[in-house]
Design a protein around this motif. Sequence first.
Motif, mmCIF file in Angstrom:
data_model
loop_
_atom_site.group_PDB
_atom_site.id
_atom_site.type_symbol
_atom_site.label_atom_id
_atom_site.label_comp_id
_atom_site.label_asym_id
_atom_site.label_seq_id
_atom_site.Cartn_x
_atom_site.Cartn_y
_atom_site.Cartn_z
ATOM 1 N N ALA A 112 0.845 -1.208 0.000
ATOM 2 C CA ALA A 112 0.000 0.000 0.000
ATOM 3 C C ALA A 112 0.876 1.253 0.000
ATOM 4 C CB ALA A 112 -0.927 -0.005 1.212
ATOM 5 N N LYS A 113 1.923 1.227 0.821
ATOM 6 C CA LYS A 113 2.802 2.404 0.911
ATOM 7 C C LYS A 113 3.522 2.678 -0.413
ATOM 8 C CE LYS A 113 4.745 0.987 4.830
ATOM 9 N NZ LYS A 113 5.594 1.048 6.059
ATOM 10 N N PHE A 114 3.902 1.608 -1.113
ATOM 11 C CA PHE A 114 4.533 1.800 -2.427
ATOM 12 C C PHE A 114 3.523 2.352 -3.443
ATOM 13 C CE2 PHE A 114 7.873 -1.445 -1.122
ATOM 14 C CZ PHE A 114 8.951 -0.574 -1.233
ATOM 15 N N VAL A 115 2.313 1.821 -3.443
ATOM 16 C CA VAL A 115 1.303 2.299 -4.394
ATOM 17 C C VAL A 115 1.020 3.786 -4.161
ATOM 18 C CG1 VAL A 115 -1.141 2.112 -5.061
ATOM 19 C CG2 VAL A 115 0.253 0.033 -4.780
ATOM 20 N N ILE A 116 0.845 4.171 -2.899
ATOM 21 C CA ILE A 116 0.555 5.566 -2.545
ATOM 22 C C ILE A 116 1.668 6.491 -3.060
ATOM 23 C CG2 ILE A 116 0.380 7.153 -0.554
ATOM 24 C CD1 ILE A 116 -0.915 4.567 0.915
ATOM 25 N N HIS A 117 2.896 6.054 -2.951
ATOM 26 C CA HIS A 117 4.032 6.869 -3.388
ATOM 27 C C HIS A 117 4.166 6.895 -4.925
ATOM 28 C CE1 HIS A 117 7.963 8.812 -2.824
ATOM 29 N NE2 HIS A 117 8.320 8.146 -3.904
ATOM 30 N N PHE A 118 4.068 5.732 -5.552
ATOM 31 C CA PHE A 118 4.359 5.662 -6.987
ATOM 32 C C PHE A 118 3.259 6.281 -7.846
ATOM 33 C CE2 PHE A 118 7.118 1.759 -5.869
ATOM 34 C CZ PHE A 118 8.221 2.565 -5.645
ATOM 35 N N VAL A 119 2.011 6.283 -7.387
ATOM 36 C CA VAL A 119 0.973 7.004 -8.141
ATOM 37 C C VAL A 119 1.333 8.490 -8.157
ATOM 38 C CG1 VAL A 119 -1.458 7.686 -8.256
ATOM 39 C CG2 VAL A 119 -0.856 5.309 -7.778
ATOM 40 N N GLY A 120 1.919 8.987 -7.088
ATOM 41 C CA GLY A 120 2.416 10.360 -7.089
ATOM 42 C C GLY A 120 3.533 10.545 -8.107
ATOM 43 N N ASP A 121 4.589 9.742 -7.991
ATOM 44 C CA ASP A 121 5.766 9.938 -8.850
ATOM 45 C C ASP A 121 5.449 9.856 -10.345
ATOM 46 O OD1 ASP A 121 7.840 10.641 -7.174
ATOM 47 O OD2 ASP A 121 8.510 8.573 -6.826
ATOM 48 N N ILE A 122 4.554 8.960 -10.740
ATOM 49 C CA ILE A 122 4.289 8.782 -12.175
ATOM 50 C C ILE A 122 3.659 10.045 -12.769
ATOM 51 C CG2 ILE A 122 1.964 7.758 -12.103
ATOM 52 C CD1 ILE A 122 2.987 5.645 -14.112
ATOM 53 N N HIS A 123 3.141 10.927 -11.925
ATOM 54 C CA HIS A 123 2.547 12.180 -12.403
ATOM 55 C C HIS A 123 3.533 13.350 -12.465
ATOM 56 C CE1 HIS A 123 -1.167 9.916 -11.758
ATOM 57 N NE2 HIS A 123 -1.708 10.771 -12.603
ATOM 58 N N GLN A 124 4.781 13.134 -12.017
ATOM 59 C CA GLN A 124 5.808 14.172 -12.160
ATOM 60 C C GLN A 124 6.388 13.984 -13.569
ATOM 61 O OE1 GLN A 124 8.488 15.837 -12.814
ATOM 62 N NE2 GLN A 124 9.869 15.995 -11.073
ATOM 63 N N PRO A 125 6.194 14.953 -14.474
ATOM 64 C CA PRO A 125 6.633 14.738 -15.864
ATOM 65 C C PRO A 125 8.064 14.225 -15.986
ATOM 66 C CG PRO A 125 5.383 16.777 -15.705
ATOM 67 C CD PRO A 125 5.513 16.254 -14.292
ATOM 68 N N LEU A 126 8.994 14.752 -15.194
ATOM 69 C CA LEU A 126 10.396 14.346 -15.314
ATOM 70 C C LEU A 126 10.662 12.946 -14.743
ATOM 71 C CD1 LEU A 126 12.253 17.738 -14.828
ATOM 72 C CD2 LEU A 126 12.335 16.250 -16.841
ATOM 73 N N HIS A 127 9.664 12.316 -14.136
ATOM 74 C CA HIS A 127 9.799 10.908 -13.737
ATOM 75 C C HIS A 127 9.400 9.964 -14.872
ATOM 76 C CE1 HIS A 127 10.651 10.786 -9.237
ATOM 77 N NE2 HIS A 127 10.772 12.053 -9.597
ATOM 78 N N THR A 128 9.113 10.541 -16.052
ATOM 79 C CA THR A 128 8.800 9.715 -17.225
ATOM 80 C C THR A 128 9.738 10.089 -18.368
ATOM 81 O OG1 THR A 128 7.171 11.316 -18.031
ATOM 82 C CG2 THR A 128 6.355 9.584 -16.574
ATOM 83 N N GLU A 129 10.960 10.480 -18.023
ATOM 84 C CA GLU A 129 11.847 11.149 -18.978
ATOM 85 C C GLU A 129 13.277 10.684 -18.810
ATOM 86 O OE1 GLU A 129 11.442 13.329 -21.462
ATOM 87 O OE2 GLU A 129 13.613 13.072 -21.592
ATOM 88 N N ASP A 130 13.940 10.369 -19.929
ATOM 89 C CA ASP A 130 15.310 9.861 -19.892
ATOM 90 C C ASP A 130 16.373 10.955 -19.984
ATOM 91 O OD1 ASP A 130 17.263 7.825 -19.813
ATOM 92 O OD2 ASP A 130 17.450 7.870 -21.990
ATOM 93 N N VAL A 131 16.064 12.078 -20.624
ATOM 94 C CA VAL A 131 17.095 13.093 -20.881
ATOM 95 C C VAL A 131 17.786 13.533 -19.579
ATOM 96 C CG1 VAL A 131 17.482 15.501 -21.615
ATOM 97 C CG2 VAL A 131 16.100 13.978 -23.028
ATOM 98 N N ALA A 132 19.111 13.352 -19.540
ATOM 99 C CA ALA A 132 19.923 13.747 -18.384
ATOM 100 C C ALA A 132 19.338 13.206 -17.080
ATOM 101 C CB ALA A 132 20.084 15.267 -18.319
ATOM 102 N N ARG A 133 19.036 11.891 -17.077
ATOM 103 C CA ARG A 133 18.433 11.228 -15.902
ATOM 104 C C ARG A 133 17.261 12.033 -15.346
ATOM 105 N NH1 ARG A 133 20.859 10.664 -11.420
ATOM 106 N NH2 ARG A 133 22.195 12.456 -11.765
ATOM 107 N N GLY A 134 16.274 12.210 -16.178
ATOM 108 C CA GLY A 134 15.070 12.918 -15.725
ATOM 109 C C GLY A 134 15.341 14.359 -15.344
ATOM 110 N N GLY A 135 16.312 14.982 -16.041
ATOM 111 C CA GLY A 135 16.609 16.393 -15.785
ATOM 112 C C GLY A 135 17.547 16.628 -14.608
ATOM 113 N N ASN A 136 17.996 15.535 -13.936
ATOM 114 C CA ASN A 136 18.928 15.719 -12.809
ATOM 115 C C ASN A 136 20.259 16.317 -13.261
ATOM 116 O OD1 ASN A 136 17.966 14.645 -10.066
ATOM 117 N ND2 ASN A 136 17.252 13.067 -11.485
#
Length: 273
Positions: A112-136
């Motif tokens: 449950a704790k992982f689901v609660i967290h990852f539904v958040g992260d998948i909505h951060q555009p740079l968490h769906t992006e490869d360029v420069a490790r998600g902009g890091n």
Amino acid sequence: WGGFGHITVAYIASNFVSDSTTSYLQALLRNDTGDYLAGVATWADSIRYTKWGRFTSGFHFIDAHDNPPSYCGVDYDRDCKKEAGCVVSALQNYTSQLLDTELPLWRRAQAAKFVIHFVGDIHQPLHTEDVARGGNGIHVTFEGKELNLHHVWDTSIAEKLVGGIHRKPYPFAKKWAGELTEEIKSGKYAAESKARWLRGTNITDPIATALGWAVEGNALVCTTVLPDGAEAIGGQELGTDYYEKAAPVVEEQVAKAGYRLAAWLDLVISSLK
Ligand code: DCM
Ligand code: DCM
Ligand code: DCM
Ligand code: ZN
Ligand code: ZN
């Protein structure tokens, strides 16, 4: 997202889940206060650099092999790493663990704790992006501070939106969540957005559902995060123009993540009975 974003997503979700979902998750997470989701929203980030939790560090994002701004898109077979996994496979895996009543309760609480967290992260555009490790690896300045682009999108934009959080993420997140909840119930997201947000949600196909969320966030990399490409933004100050386009996107992604998390948890919990 940073802690503030994740906690806000969780508070929004707790405003929309059904009463039976609330009771079920309060029991599973052993917390009968209104903070039962918010209180575990950042746990996945707290374990990702520990020895035992290292296997989860690739679960927070999917590195789409896109080419912003000319091409955006996410392909599960191409982009989800076969060994390390990705946020889409992680959501599928932990959703199925939460649904598995044969597992010990502590495993299902952890899921449950992982689901609660990852539904958040998948909505951060740079968490769906490869360029420069998600902009890091893209160095910028924001309000004169040297930061990387990923951090600006994880944290700086949301915190500026609410006027700073003064090291108190929980009360500030609760307040922002309350405002976004009203926008969903009767404000700018009520008429059309919230119905659209739930289209394609299918508890029998978590991969397709999560991939849809990832594709949508990734498209925002081309339109709003890197509208002129990565080269153009490196070393630059992200000024008022950039912020004014980015802030409504952050706001909508956070609202959407909270609303979708509530719907997802309702689907999981109601299918157990
Ligand atoms: N929990 C868990 N695995 C355990 C013990 C607890 O997943 N072995 C969960 C239940 C709560 C959270 O962790 O959600 C906090 O647990 P505690 O109250 O034990 O710190
Ligand atoms: N946890 C785990 N395995 C470990 C350490 C911790 O599964 N080796 C989980 C159990 C709880 C969460 O981490 O879900 C919080 O644990 P703690 O309260 O011990 O930090
Ligand atoms: N991150 C990401 N995509 C990557 C690598 C990392 O979205 N390819 C995210 C995870 C954290 C942040 O960037 O939110 C910093 O990650 P790290 O500390 O692993 O560099
Ligand atoms: Zn991040
Ligand atoms: Zn994360």
